[in-house]
Write a protein that holds these residues in place. Structure first.
Motif, PDB file in Angstrom:
ATOM      1  N   SER A 165      20.043  -1.324  -4.941  1.00 46.00           N
ATOM      2  CA  SER A 165      19.566   0.007  -4.553  1.00 46.00           C
ATOM      3  C   SER A 165      19.323   0.134  -3.058  1.00 46.00           C
ATOM      4  O   SER A 165      19.253   1.246  -2.531  1.00 46.00           O
ATOM      5  CB  SER A 165      18.274   0.337  -5.311  1.00 46.00           C
ATOM      6  OG  SER A 165      17.311  -0.699  -5.125  1.00 46.00           O
ATOM      7  N   GLN A 166      19.152  -0.996  -2.353  1.00 43.16           N
ATOM      8  CA  GLN A 166      18.974  -1.009  -0.902  1.00 43.16           C
ATOM      9  C   GLN A 166      17.872  -0.035  -0.462  1.00 43.16           C
ATOM     10  O   GLN A 166      18.115   0.885   0.330  1.00 43.16           O
ATOM     11  CB  GLN A 166      20.294  -0.698  -0.207  1.00 43.16           C
ATOM     12  CG  GLN A 166      21.432  -1.640  -0.586  1.00 43.16           C
ATOM     13  CD  GLN A 166      22.778  -1.178  -0.106  1.00 43.16           C
ATOM     14  OE1 GLN A 166      22.945  -0.776   1.051  1.00 43.16           O
ATOM     15  NE2 GLN A 166      23.754  -1.203  -0.991  1.00 43.16           N
ATOM     16  N   PRO A 167      16.640  -0.241  -0.939  1.00 45.53           N
ATOM     17  CA  PRO A 167      15.580   0.759  -0.715  1.00 45.53           C
ATOM     18  C   PRO A 167      14.848   0.564   0.609  1.00 45.53           C
ATOM     19  O   PRO A 167      13.623   0.450   0.650  1.00 45.53           O
ATOM     20  CB  PRO A 167      14.644   0.503  -1.892  1.00 45.53           C
ATOM     21  CG  PRO A 167      14.729  -0.980  -2.094  1.00 45.53           C
ATOM     22  CD  PRO A 167      16.160  -1.347  -1.783  1.00 45.53           C
ATOM     23  N   TRP A 168      15.582   0.522   1.703  1.00 45.33           N
ATOM     24  CA  TRP A 168      14.974   0.263   3.006  1.00 45.33           C
ATOM     25  C   TRP A 168      15.538   1.201   4.059  1.00 45.33           C
ATOM     26  O   TRP A 168      16.630   1.745   3.949  1.00 45.33           O
ATOM     27  CB  TRP A 168      15.224  -1.181   3.420  1.00 45.33           C
ATOM     28  CG  TRP A 168      16.636  -1.651   3.149  1.00 45.33           C
ATOM     29  CD1 TRP A 168      17.809  -1.163   3.684  1.00 45.33           C
ATOM     30  CD2 TRP A 168      17.025  -2.694   2.244  1.00 45.33           C
ATOM     31  NE1 TRP A 168      18.894  -1.841   3.169  1.00 45.33           N
ATOM     32  CE2 TRP A 168      18.451  -2.781   2.297  1.00 45.33           C
ATOM     33  CE3 TRP A 168      16.322  -3.587   1.422  1.00 45.33           C
ATOM     34  CZ2 TRP A 168      19.167  -3.709   1.551  1.00 45.33           C
ATOM     35  CZ3 TRP A 168      17.043  -4.500   0.678  1.00 45.33           C
ATOM     36  CH2 TRP A 168      18.445  -4.559   0.750  1.00 45.33           C
ATOM     37  N   ARG A 169      14.721   1.385   5.094  1.00 46.34           N
ATOM     38  CA  ARG A 169      15.119   2.111   6.294  1.00 46.34           C
ATOM     39  C   ARG A 169      14.548   1.363   7.494  1.00 46.34           C
ATOM     40  O   ARG A 169      13.532   0.681   7.384  1.00 46.34           O
ATOM     41  CB  ARG A 169      14.611   3.558   6.254  1.00 46.34           C
ATOM     42  CG  ARG A 169      15.219   4.393   5.137  1.00 46.34           C
ATOM     43  CD  ARG A 169      14.662   5.794   5.089  1.00 46.34           C
ATOM     44  NE  ARG A 169      13.256   5.787   4.675  1.00 46.34           N
ATOM     45  CZ  ARG A 169      12.524   6.884   4.545  1.00 46.34           C
ATOM     46  NH1 ARG A 169      13.043   8.062   4.809  1.00 46.34           N
ATOM     47  NH2 ARG A 169      11.271   6.802   4.156  1.00 46.34           N
ATOM     48  N   VAL A 176      11.340  -3.649  15.531  1.00 51.49           N
ATOM     49  CA  VAL A 176      12.028  -2.956  14.435  1.00 51.49           C
ATOM     50  C   VAL A 176      10.973  -2.666  13.372  1.00 51.49           C
ATOM     51  O   VAL A 176      10.307  -3.585  12.887  1.00 51.49           O
ATOM     52  CB  VAL A 176      13.164  -3.798  13.832  1.00 51.49           C
ATOM     53  CG1 VAL A 176      13.821  -3.042  12.673  1.00 51.49           C
ATOM     54  CG2 VAL A 176      14.198  -4.163  14.890  1.00 51.49           C
ATOM     55  N   ASP A 177      10.816  -1.392  13.028  1.00 49.62           N
ATOM     56  CA  ASP A 177       9.949  -1.006  11.924  1.00 49.62           C
ATOM     57  C   ASP A 177      10.795  -0.935  10.662  1.00 49.62           C
ATOM     58  O   ASP A 177      11.880  -0.338  10.656  1.00 49.62           O
ATOM     59  CB  ASP A 177       9.306   0.357  12.181  1.00 49.62           C
ATOM     60  CG  ASP A 177       8.181   0.284  13.198  1.00 49.62           C
ATOM     61  OD1 ASP A 177       7.746  -0.833  13.540  1.00 49.62           O
ATOM     62  OD2 ASP A 177       7.740   1.354  13.670  1.00 49.62           O
ATOM     63  N   VAL A 178      10.289  -1.536   9.600  1.00 47.83           N
ATOM     64  CA  VAL A 178      11.006  -1.567   8.322  1.00 47.83           C
ATOM     65  C   VAL A 178      10.221  -0.738   7.314  1.00 47.83           C
ATOM     66  O   VAL A 178       9.051  -1.016   7.047  1.00 47.83           O
ATOM     67  CB  VAL A 178      11.175  -3.007   7.808  1.00 47.83           C
ATOM     68  CG1 VAL A 178      12.042  -3.016   6.549  1.00 47.83           C
ATOM     69  CG2 VAL A 178      11.790  -3.903   8.885  1.00 47.83           C
ATOM     70  N   TYR A 179      10.865   0.283   6.777  1.00 44.22           N
ATOM     71  CA  TYR A 179      10.234   1.214   5.849  1.00 44.22           C
ATOM     72  C   TYR A 179      10.788   1.026   4.433  1.00 44.22           C
ATOM     73  O   TYR A 179      11.979   0.734   4.253  1.00 44.22           O
ATOM     74  CB  TYR A 179      10.504   2.667   6.261  1.00 44.22           C
ATOM     75  CG  TYR A 179       9.820   3.119   7.517  1.00 44.22           C
ATOM     76  CD1 TYR A 179       8.649   3.874   7.469  1.00 44.22           C
ATOM     77  CD2 TYR A 179      10.347   2.807   8.768  1.00 44.22           C
ATOM     78  CE1 TYR A 179       8.020   4.297   8.631  1.00 44.22           C
ATOM     79  CE2 TYR A 179       9.733   3.225   9.938  1.00 44.22           C
ATOM     80  CZ  TYR A 179       8.563   3.971   9.857  1.00 44.22           C
ATOM     81  OH  TYR A 179       7.934   4.394  11.006  1.00 44.22           O
ATOM     82  N   ALA A 180       9.942   1.224   3.458  1.00 45.55           N
ATOM     83  CA  ALA A 180      10.407   1.364   2.081  1.00 45.55           C
ATOM     84  C   ALA A 180      10.954   2.780   1.910  1.00 45.55           C
ATOM     85  O   ALA A 180      10.439   3.731   2.505  1.00 45.55           O
ATOM     86  CB  ALA A 180       9.270   1.120   1.103  1.00 45.55           C
ATOM     87  N   ASP A 181      11.986   2.913   1.122  1.00 47.33           N
ATOM     88  CA  ASP A 181      12.570   4.223   0.836  1.00 47.33           C
ATOM     89  C   ASP A 181      12.262   4.584  -0.611  1.00 47.33           C
ATOM     90  O   ASP A 181      12.978   4.181  -1.529  1.00 47.33           O
ATOM     91  CB  ASP A 181      14.083   4.179   1.063  1.00 47.33           C
ATOM     92  CG  ASP A 181      14.724   5.555   0.987  1.00 47.33           C
ATOM     93  OD1 ASP A 181      14.054   6.490   0.494  1.00 47.33           O
ATOM     94  OD2 ASP A 181      15.891   5.703   1.401  1.00 47.33           O
ATOM     95  N   PRO A 182      11.168   5.338  -0.842  1.00 46.54           N
ATOM     96  CA  PRO A 182      10.766   5.635  -2.227  1.00 46.54           C
ATOM     97  C   PRO A 182      11.775   6.455  -2.998  1.00 46.54           C
ATOM     98  O   PRO A 182      11.733   6.491  -4.226  1.00 46.54           O
ATOM     99  CB  PRO A 182       9.443   6.383  -2.047  1.00 46.54           C
ATOM    100  CG  PRO A 182       9.493   6.941  -0.661  1.00 46.54           C
ATOM    101  CD  PRO A 182      10.275   5.943   0.144  1.00 46.54           C
ATOM    102  N   ARG A 183      12.707   7.098  -2.302  1.00 47.58           N
ATOM    103  CA  ARG A 183      13.744   7.865  -2.998  1.00 47.58           C
ATOM    104  C   ARG A 183      14.667   6.947  -3.788  1.00 47.58           C
ATOM    105  O   ARG A 183      15.371   7.414  -4.696  1.00 47.58           O
ATOM    106  CB  ARG A 183      14.565   8.668  -1.984  1.00 47.58           C
ATOM    107  CG  ARG A 183      13.765   9.681  -1.179  1.00 47.58           C
ATOM    108  CD  ARG A 183      14.583  10.231  -0.042  1.00 47.58           C
ATOM    109  NE  ARG A 183      15.040   9.162   0.857  1.00 47.58           N
ATOM    110  CZ  ARG A 183      15.838   9.364   1.905  1.00 47.58           C
ATOM    111  NH1 ARG A 183      16.283  10.582   2.163  1.00 47.58           N
ATOM    112  NH2 ARG A 183      16.203   8.345   2.664  1.00 47.58           N
ATOM    113  N   ARG A 184      14.646   5.651  -3.473  1.00 44.97           N
ATOM    114  CA  ARG A 184      15.529   4.701  -4.138  1.00 44.97           C
ATOM    115  C   ARG A 184      14.777   3.799  -5.104  1.00 44.97           C
ATOM    116  O   ARG A 184      15.304   2.780  -5.539  1.00 44.97           O
ATOM    117  CB  ARG A 184      16.283   3.872  -3.083  1.00 44.97           C
ATOM    118  CG  ARG A 184      17.287   4.720  -2.341  1.00 44.97           C
ATOM    119  CD  ARG A 184      18.060   3.969  -1.274  1.00 44.97           C
ATOM    120  NE  ARG A 184      19.247   4.762  -0.960  1.00 44.97           N
ATOM    121  CZ  ARG A 184      20.435   4.595  -1.516  1.00 44.97           C
ATOM    122  NH1 ARG A 184      20.623   3.637  -2.392  1.00 44.97           N
ATOM    123  NH2 ARG A 184      21.444   5.379  -1.202  1.00 44.97           N
TER     124      ARG A 184
END
Length: 338
Positions: free
Chosen positions: A38-42, A50-58
Motif C-alpha cells: 500500500s506504500q502508506p508514506w509521504r 526529511v520529514d516522513v508522514y503516514a498517509d492515512p488515505r492508504r
C-alpha cells in the motif's frame, strides 16, 4: 551488523551543501515493504532533513483499523531512509513524532556529520533493491544458527526482539495462523479489500500483482496470503511448501505508536540482513491481525508484544512489486497538514 546512524511527478534533484542527494535517499526509502504494498508514506525534503508522514488515505480499514501495520510500514521506510543516508556517507539523527500537533508526522530524519559507511552498512544498502517478499516454497535446508543470530541481532539493534519458534511453538503458531486466515477469509469486507489491492492492471504503481502471488500450498501448512482469492483456483498451480519452515516472531517491549514504528524499523533491518545472507522471507501477518490470536502470541509479563510473524529460508528469486513515482509521495516545502 554495525549501527547505521544515531537515534534521537519527479521533482528536481535536491541535495545539501555536502552534495548528499536526499531525493535519491527518499527513492531508496520507497522500496520498503508495506501491507499489501500500500506504500502508506509521504516525504517532505528540506535542506538537511526529511520529514516522513503516514498517509492515512492508504490505511487498510478492515485488516488494520488501529493503523498498527500502517506505522510498521512507515517505520520500515524510515529505517531505509536512515540506511540510505548512512550509505551515502553521513550519520543521521532520528526524532519520532517530533510535532505533537501533527500526528501523521511520524519521523524527522536529519543529516548528521560525514562518516564513511562501514562494510556492514554498505552490504545492507546493496540489499535494498533485492529485498522482495517471497511467497514460493523454500528449500528444506535448515537455516544455520549463525544466520539466525544475525537476524536476531538486527532486531535488537532497533530495539525489538526476534524469537525463533521451536518445533512445538512452530506448530502452534502455524495452527493459529491458519485459524486467523480462515477468520479473515470469511469476512466479505476483507475479500473486497483484498481485491482492491490485487489488480491485473498494467502500470499500477502499488498493490500486489498476480506475478508476485505464488502458488497454493498443497499441504495447507502455511497461510500464504490469498491474493488470488477472487480468481479461480485452477488459475494457480499447487506446490508442496517446506513441511518444517523456520518461523520467527518479531516483538517489542510495548504496544504504542512509537513501538509500532520501531517494529517497522526492526523488521526492515531483519529483512535486509536476511537478503544480504541470500535468505528469502515471507511476513505472515494474519495471526497479528486478529486481536484474539495476537494476544496468544504476546507475552505481556515478559514485555513482548507480537508485531509480526516471519517465515525465513532459502527460496527461488522472488518477483518485485511496483512502486509509485516520487511525484506521488513527495510533499512541497510549504505543505501543511489539513
Amino acid at each position: 551488523m554495525n549501527d547505521i546512524g544515531t537515534h534521537a511527478a519527479e521533482q528536481p534533484k535536491q541535495g545539501d551543501s555536502t552534495g548528499l542527494d536526499l531525493l535519491a535517499c527518499v527513492r531508496a526509502a520507497t522500496a520498503a515493504p508495506s501491507l499489501h504494498n500500500s506504500q502508506p508514506w509521504r516525504f517532505r525534503i528540506a535542506a538537511r532533513t526529511v520529514d516522513v508522514y503516514a498517509d492515512p488515505r492508504r490505511q487498510l480499514e478492515v485488516l488494520d483499523p488501529a493503523g498498527r501495520e500502517l506505522l510498521i510500514s512507515v517505520g520500515a521506510a524510515v529505517f531505509t531512509l536512515r540506511l540510505a543516508i548512512r550509505g551515502a556517507g553521513h550519520l543521521s539523527d532520528l526524532k519520532l513524532f517530533p510535532v505533537a500537533a501533527e500526528p501523521d508526522l511520524v519521523a524527522r530524519v536529519s543529516v548528521g556529520r560525514p562518516m564513511a559507511p562501514t562494510p556492514a552498512a554498505e552490504a545492507l544498502v546493496a540489499a535494498i533493491p533485492h529485498r522482495h517478499t517471497n511467497r514460493w516454497p523454500f528449500a528444506r535446508s535448515v537455516v544455520p544458527a549463525d544466520a539466525v543470530e544475525r537476524l536476531a541481532d538486527a532486531a535488537r539493534r532497533e530495539g525489538a526482539t526476534l524469537t525463533v519458534a521451536n518445533p512445538v511453538s512452530r506448530t502452534t503458531i502455524l495452527n493459529l495462523s491458519q485459524e486467523a486466515d480462515r477468520v479473515l477469509r470469511s469476512k466479505g469486507l476483507y475479500r473486497a479489500e483484498l481485491a482492491r489491492w490485487t489488480s491485473p492492471r498494467e502500470g499500477r504503481g502499488d498493490g500486489v500483482p498476480m506475478t508476485a502471488v505464488g502458488p497454493w500450498d498443497a499441504l495447507e501448512i502455511l497461510p500464504i496470503r490469498d491474493f488470488g482469492l477472487l480468481q479461480p483456483r485452477l488459475d494457480r498451480a499447487a506446490a508442496e511448501f517446506e513441511p518444517y519452515p523456520t518461523i520467527m516472531v518479531l516483538s517489542t517491549d510495548g504496544d504504542t505508536r512509537r513501538d509500532w514504528v520501531s517494529a517497522g524499523q526492526a523488521l526492515q533491518r531483519v529483512l535486509l540482513t536476511a537478503t544480504w545472507q541470500n535468505l528469502s522471507t515471507t511476513p505472515i501477518s494474519q495471526p497479528v491481525e486478529i486481536p484474539a490470536v495476537r494476544r496468544l502470541l504476546t507475552d505481556i509479563r515478559a514485555g513482548r508484544w507480537a508485531q509480526m510473524v516471519l517465515r525465513v529460508g532459502y527460496g527461488r528469486p522472488a518477483t518485485a512489486t511496483p512502486r509509485r513515482p516520487l511525484a506521488e509521495v513527495l510533499l512541497p516545502d510549504d505543505w501543511e497538514e489539513p
